[in-house]
Write a protein that holds these residues in place. Structure first.
Motif, PDB file in Angstrom:
ATOM      1  N   LEU A 181       8.185  -1.285   1.317  1.00 40.97           N
ATOM      2  CA  LEU A 181       7.564  -1.087   2.626  1.00 40.97           C
ATOM      3  C   LEU A 181       6.179  -0.493   2.432  1.00 40.97           C
ATOM      4  CD1 LEU A 181      10.782   0.513   3.898  1.00 40.97           C
ATOM      5  CD2 LEU A 181       9.805  -1.463   5.033  1.00 40.97           C
ATOM      6  N   HIS A 182       5.322  -0.738   3.370  1.00 46.83           N
ATOM      7  CA  HIS A 182       4.022  -0.089   3.272  1.00 46.83           C
ATOM      8  C   HIS A 182       3.399   0.012   4.658  1.00 46.83           C
ATOM      9  CE1 HIS A 182       1.022  -3.511   3.593  1.00 46.83           C
ATOM     10  NE2 HIS A 182       2.173  -4.064   3.782  1.00 46.83           N
ATOM     11  N   ALA A 183       2.448   0.932   4.768  1.00 45.97           N
ATOM     12  CA  ALA A 183       1.729   1.084   6.042  1.00 45.97           C
ATOM     13  C   ALA A 183       0.260   1.272   5.741  1.00 45.97           C
ATOM     14  CB  ALA A 183       2.269   2.291   6.797  1.00 45.97           C
ATOM     15  N   ARG A 184      -0.562   0.565   6.530  1.00 48.18           N
ATOM     16  CA  ARG A 184      -2.018   0.789   6.420  1.00 48.18           C
ATOM     17  C   ARG A 184      -2.403   1.868   7.420  1.00 48.18           C
ATOM     18  NH1 ARG A 184      -2.667  -5.059   6.001  1.00 48.18           N
ATOM     19  NH2 ARG A 184      -2.518  -4.988   8.253  1.00 48.18           N
ATOM     20  N   GLU A 185      -3.457   2.569   7.132  1.00 50.78           N
ATOM     21  CA  GLU A 185      -3.963   3.621   8.014  1.00 50.78           C
ATOM     22  C   GLU A 185      -4.044   3.096   9.464  1.00 50.78           C
ATOM     23  OE1 GLU A 185      -5.764   6.483   6.442  1.00 50.78           O
ATOM     24  OE2 GLU A 185      -6.073   7.417   8.416  1.00 50.78           O
ATOM     25  N   GLY A 186      -3.333   3.757  10.351  1.00 49.47           N
ATOM     26  CA  GLY A 186      -3.408   3.385  11.770  1.00 49.47           C
ATOM     27  C   GLY A 186      -2.501   2.219  12.148  1.00 49.47           C
ATOM     28  N   GLY A 187      -1.748   1.671  11.173  1.00 53.20           N
ATOM     29  CA  GLY A 187      -0.915   0.509  11.478  1.00 53.20           C
ATOM     30  C   GLY A 187       0.568   0.856  11.518  1.00 53.20           C
ATOM     31  N   ASP A 188       1.378  -0.119  11.925  1.00 56.70           N
ATOM     32  CA  ASP A 188       2.825   0.125  11.941  1.00 56.70           C
ATOM     33  C   ASP A 188       3.402  -0.110  10.543  1.00 56.70           C
ATOM     34  OD1 ASP A 188       2.606  -2.616  11.836  1.00 56.70           O
ATOM     35  OD2 ASP A 188       4.267  -3.004  13.210  1.00 56.70           O
ATOM     36  N   LEU A 189       4.705   0.094  10.410  1.00 55.29           N
ATOM     37  CA  LEU A 189       5.348  -0.053   9.101  1.00 55.29           C
ATOM     38  C   LEU A 189       5.549  -1.538   8.807  1.00 55.29           C
ATOM     39  CD1 LEU A 189       6.639   1.630   6.799  1.00 55.29           C
ATOM     40  CD2 LEU A 189       8.824   1.340   7.995  1.00 55.29           C
ATOM     41  N   ARG A 190       5.256  -1.936   7.578  1.00 53.32           N
ATOM     42  CA  ARG A 190       5.353  -3.344   7.196  1.00 53.32           C
ATOM     43  C   ARG A 190       6.360  -3.512   6.076  1.00 53.32           C
ATOM     44  NH1 ARG A 190       1.878  -6.886  10.343  1.00 53.32           N
ATOM     45  NH2 ARG A 190       1.749  -5.363  11.999  1.00 53.32           N
ATOM     46  N   MET A 191       7.024  -4.667   6.082  1.00 48.98           N
ATOM     47  CA  MET A 191       7.983  -4.937   5.017  1.00 48.98           C
ATOM     48  C   MET A 191       7.394  -5.973   4.079  1.00 48.98           C
ATOM     49  SD  MET A 191      11.689  -6.624   5.272  1.00 48.98           S
ATOM     50  CE  MET A 191      11.949  -7.652   3.858  1.00 48.98           C
ATOM     51  N   ALA A 192       7.371  -5.645   2.787  1.00 47.30           N
ATOM     52  CA  ALA A 192       6.765  -6.566   1.832  1.00 47.30           C
ATOM     53  C   ALA A 192       7.798  -7.382   1.075  1.00 47.30           C
ATOM     54  CB  ALA A 192       5.910  -5.786   0.836  1.00 47.30           C
ATOM     55  N   TYR A 193       8.980  -6.815   0.842  1.00 45.92           N
ATOM     56  CA  TYR A 193       9.908  -7.496  -0.054  1.00 45.92           C
ATOM     57  C   TYR A 193      11.304  -6.914   0.074  1.00 45.92           C
ATOM     58  CZ  TYR A 193      12.091  -8.868  -4.492  1.00 45.92           C
ATOM     59  OH  TYR A 193      12.937  -9.368  -5.442  1.00 45.92           O
ATOM     60  N   TYR A 194      12.318  -7.777   0.009  1.00 48.08           N
ATOM     61  CA  TYR A 194      13.705  -7.329  -0.180  1.00 48.08           C
ATOM     62  C   TYR A 194      14.382  -8.327  -1.098  1.00 48.08           C
ATOM     63  CZ  TYR A 194      18.548  -5.969   0.691  1.00 48.08           C
ATOM     64  OH  TYR A 194      19.843  -5.560   0.532  1.00 48.08           O
ATOM     65  N   GLY A 195      14.939  -7.849  -2.202  1.00 47.35           N
ATOM     66  CA  GLY A 195      15.600  -8.750  -3.132  1.00 47.35           C
ATOM     67  C   GLY A 195      15.943  -8.035  -4.414  1.00 47.35           C
ATOM     68  N   ALA A 196      15.979  -8.825  -5.500  1.00 51.95           N
ATOM     69  CA  ALA A 196      16.320  -8.249  -6.811  1.00 51.95           C
ATOM     70  C   ALA A 196      15.247  -7.249  -7.221  1.00 51.95           C
ATOM     71  CB  ALA A 196      16.412  -9.360  -7.844  1.00 51.95           C
ATOM     72  N   ARG A 197      15.632  -6.271  -8.018  1.00 47.51           N
ATOM     73  CA  ARG A 197      14.667  -5.276  -8.496  1.00 47.51           C
ATOM     74  C   ARG A 197      13.629  -5.968  -9.352  1.00 47.51           C
ATOM     75  NH1 ARG A 197      17.223   0.556  -9.674  1.00 47.51           N
ATOM     76  NH2 ARG A 197      15.319   1.184 -10.723  1.00 47.51           N
ATOM     77  N   VAL A 198      12.384  -5.802  -9.036  1.00 47.73           N
ATOM     78  CA  VAL A 198      11.332  -6.396  -9.867  1.00 47.73           C
ATOM     79  C   VAL A 198      10.516  -5.268 -10.461  1.00 47.73           C
ATOM     80  CG1 VAL A 198      11.144  -8.616  -8.717  1.00 47.73           C
ATOM     81  CG2 VAL A 198       9.900  -6.669  -7.818  1.00 47.73           C
ATOM     82  N   ALA A 199       9.723  -5.612 -11.473  1.00 49.51           N
ATOM     83  CA  ALA A 199       9.068  -4.565 -12.243  1.00 49.51           C
ATOM     84  C   ALA A 199       8.188  -3.660 -11.386  1.00 49.51           C
ATOM     85  CB  ALA A 199       8.272  -5.183 -13.373  1.00 49.51           C
ATOM     86  N   ASN A 200       7.236  -4.220 -10.684  1.00 50.56           N
ATOM     87  CA  ASN A 200       6.400  -3.342  -9.874  1.00 50.56           C
ATOM     88  C   ASN A 200       5.741  -4.083  -8.714  1.00 50.56           C
ATOM     89  OD1 ASN A 200       3.893  -4.534 -10.723  1.00 50.56           O
ATOM     90  ND2 ASN A 200       4.230  -3.523 -12.703  1.00 50.56           N
ATOM     91  N   LEU A 201       5.138  -3.280  -7.882  1.00 49.39           N
ATOM     92  CA  LEU A 201       4.548  -3.778  -6.655  1.00 49.39           C
ATOM     93  C   LEU A 201       3.357  -4.702  -6.919  1.00 49.39           C
ATOM     94  CD1 LEU A 201       5.236  -3.204  -3.756  1.00 49.39           C
ATOM     95  CD2 LEU A 201       3.574  -1.368  -3.764  1.00 49.39           C
TER      96      LEU A 201
END
Ligand code: DGJ
Length: 728
Positions: free
Chosen positions: A36-56
């Protein structure tokens, strides 16, 4: 004009004063990951759901869409996405512009809870999103809390528990559809453009028609053992809506929550509303993999009170006697079940009522006193008899309902759900009504039913809690006129409150969740129950199908599976050999549901063998890992499933012939979940009375052979079935 300027100024001030939070958060379970991530002033965003991957960064490099709202709110996202949240503010404004203001995380038992706070830029509405990630099991629960900081009530027009964005591709869903006595038929279908809604509006029970769980297969047509699969279960016992919105065949949005139809919830100032939890899993191992994650979570994280404990073998009086019970028959049944090797006897419906004795389903619900004509020596005589026979005693109640022919209804007609001035719509028996669980007096009454039974009869070890009516009279005399639309939700909140009170005082009593069969098999209620009655249909052939669907989300130690009598009325007098009936019931929590007095010698002998063998197999069946091998729905003539323990040393394998015709090919069955390098011995169990174990019994195979080459099981006659213990 002045007012308008003031408002504008206020909103400007609020935008300035809301502190913004931005950042990335990775939420992990042993094998899965949600980003999940949020930009300054923005709502919460979902980037990924699935198998564990190395990094963002890898996700970013791979072009993951980092721009999907975690909880699309009406007013924040464009309307191509449907909203998961919509609030009608006190001043008539329908928008929310959510901005993330805070993130925190804390440990809770075996899980880490991540809390994101969002706030509307204009109005004082606070939305908290929760993600609870378990450390030892691949489940993430998500839910929201909405807080009304406005001066007047607001209306939650839509308040989903969670939302997921699914990647492009050939996405299929598998959801359960059914009916009374024909529950949980899995239906698999591809997601196509537009909106697909799965909804239940019964009011009190939510698993008969459509159930609040769904599997999402990301690699095309669902497979049992392979393919990326997301499983989702809404932990709620009331009306729900699961929604898929497919935008130009590319992007699928999944929403799950309380059904807002007739339940646009009114939230008072300062009040917070917590939505039901949505439990999510991801597995690379197909439908069975997602099922195993749910089963493990249910057992280890206390979703089921039973946890890793196994259930007793019981006899329930219902299908053997229906309402026709009396002390002598109860004692005779206890004699029989103890002789078979069973451990518990449950007296079902028909034991209560004083002024209106319960002779059939037209009267007495609400009057929870013993019918002295049927049981002159009270419950004490029955608990004594059970103890003398070395078994436990259980009893049936239906505490949330009342018959109009009852002393309770005479004293408290206002306790039933109803609408002033409208004629009562009556349910089962032409007299049944639902009590108003929003009313604290009714909650006290329901608590007292259980409390009185257990304080007056401390030897009662098991309660079957039934619920046989839907909400047909949509009105509460307790809720204020302008809060009637909260009824569907407040009913269940009242029920949960009562169950919490019961569990606080009686944590150890075993309680079965029943609602005209499997009407309440859901994770909203299972934290308070130990098991559920899978279906009022105990026909063994149809149970192969019903139990198959139920196992998609629920573990074997929660599934009450009973051997029935034949000919069986529910399936037009079908007669099925006792061996097949036993083998089907042995794949869940075993019990019997018939009058033992009417059994043949062969039936008695087979039942005793089955119970003795089941006691050895039960730890693996009830707490092992399930692999569904061959689906009865695939029309291959044979259905097969197996359970394996965690250390892959022991397994139990079930094979059922579900079709029978000349020259029928019997498929070779490949097993699963075993250690390929270990050697296992197959030992046939519950061998048919008068027969010897089949030729496979005693043979040794490597796990690799069993899983890659497979076995042809001898299944000659109609309703042939086999149970093998797999021992290394
Ligand atoms: C419905 C249940 O599903 C049955 O098992 C039985 O308990 C009856 N109710 C009793 O009325």
């Amino acid at each position: 004009m002045k007012e308008k300027l003031c408002l504008l100024f206020l909103s400007f001030l609020m935008t300035l004063t809301i502190s913004a939070w931005s950042g990335d958060v990775t939420i992990e379970t042993p094998n899965t990951m949600l980003v999940l991530h949020a930009r300054e002033g923005g709502d919460l965003r979902m980037a990924y759901y699935g198998a564990r991957v190395a990094n963002l960064q890898q996700l970013r490099d791979a072009g993951a869409d980092l721009n999907s709202s975690a909880l699309p709110a009406f007013g924040t996202v464009d309307m191509v996405q449907l909203p998961a949240l919509q609030v009608l503010h006190a001043d008539g404004d329908l928008n929310l512009e959510l901005q993330t203001t805070n993130y925190s995380s804390h440990a809770e038992g075996n899980a880490q809870v991540h809390v994101f706070t969002m706030q509307d830029k204009l109005q004082p509405i606070i939305v908290r999103m929760f993600y609870k990630a378990y450390r030892q099991v691949d489940i993430i629960e998500t839910w929201t809390e909405i807080e009304n900081g406005e001066k007047k009530p607001v209306t939650l027009k839509r308040y989903d528990s969670g939302h997921l964005v699914l990647r492009q591709g050939d996405v299929w869903i598998t959801h359960m559809h059914g009916n009374w006595a024909a529950e949980t038929e899995p239906t698999s279908e591809p997601l196509t453009g537009g909106v697909k809604i799965i909804r239940n509006t019964d009011g009190t029970r939510n698993a008969h028609l459509d159930a609040p769980e769904v599997m999402v297969s990301l690699d095309g047509r669902p497979q049992e053992l392979t393919g990326r699969t997301i499983g989702a279960a809404l932990c709620w016992s009331g009306n729900f809506e699961l929604r898929f919105n497919t935008i130009s065949h590319k992007e699928h949005h999944f929403y799950a929550g309380i059904d807002p139809q007739s339940s646009e919830y009114i939230l008072d100032p300062k009040q917070k509303f917590e939505t039901p939890h949505l439990a999510l899993t991801f597995s690379n191992e197909g439908l069975s993999g997602a099922s195993r994650n749910f089963h493990r979570w249910a057992r280890t994280e206390g979703m089921l009170h039973r946890g890793m404990k196994v259930g007793d073998i019981l006899l329930n009086s219902w299908e053997g006697l229906y309402f026709d019970i009396d002390e002598a028959r109860m004692i005779q049944m206890m004699d029989d079940i103890s002789k078979f090797g069973g451990e518990l006897f449950v007296m079902d419906d028909g034991w209560f009522g004083d002024k209106y004795p319960r002779k059939n389903d037209t009267s007495s619900l609400g009057d929870w006193v013993v019918d002295k004509n049927k049981l002159p020596n009270g419950l004490r005589a029955l608990t004594d008899a059970a103890r003398e026979r070395g078994i436990k005693f259980g009893i049936w109640i239906e505490p949330e309902n009342v018959n109009t022919t009852s002393e309770l209804f005479e004293q408290h007609p206002e306790w039933a759900l109803q609408v002033k001035g409208r004629q009562l719509k009556l349910g089962r028996g032409g007299t049944q009504l639902v009590l108003d669980m929003t009313n604290p007096q009714v909650q006290d009454f329901v608590f007292k039913i259980v409390d009185d039974l257990l304080t007056q009869n401390p030897e009662i070890a098991y309660i079957k809690w039934d619920a046989n009516a839907s909400i047909q009279n949509f009105g509460s005399l307790y809720l204020p006129k302008n809060r009637q639309q909260n009824l569907y939700v407040d009913y269940h909140l009242g029920l949960l409150k009562t169950l919490q009170r019961i569990r606080a005082k009686y944590p150890d009593i075993v309680i079965q969740d029943c609602a005209s069969g499997g009407g309440r098999a859901n994770y909203g209620l299972l934290p308070y129950f130990d098991e559920f009655w899978v279906s009022d249909n105990t026909d063994a052939l149809q149970r192969v199908y019903i139990q198959w669907g139920t196992s998609l989300f629920f573990p074997a130690n929660a599934m009450a599976c009973h051997i029935n009598h034949c000919p069986y009325w529910n399936t037009g007098g079908r007669v099925i050999p006792i061996k097949f009936r036993c083998d089907v019931a042995m794949s869940g929590r075993l019990g019997i549901e018939l009058q033992p007095k009417d059994m043949t010698d062969e039936e008695r002998q087979q039942t005793s063998t089955c119970m003795a063998d089941y006691k050895q197999l039960r730890p693996v069946v009830q707490t092992g890992n399930l692999y569904r091998l061959l689906s009865p729905y695939d029309r291959k003539g044979v259905a097969s499933l197996m359970y394996v323990d965690d250390v892959q040393q022991k397994g139990v394998w079930f094979v059922y012939k579900v079709d029978n015709y000349y020259d029928q090919p019997i498929p070779r069955i490949c097993l699963a979940g075993l250690n390929p390098d270990a050697t296992y011995t197959l030992v046939e169990k519950n061998v048919r009375v008068g027969q010897r174990p089949c030729s496979l019994s005693g043979k040794r195979f490597t796990g690799r052979f069993l899983m890659e080459v497979g076995i042809e099981v001898p299944l000659r006659e109609e309703y042939a079935s086999r149970v093998f213990s797999i021992e290394s």
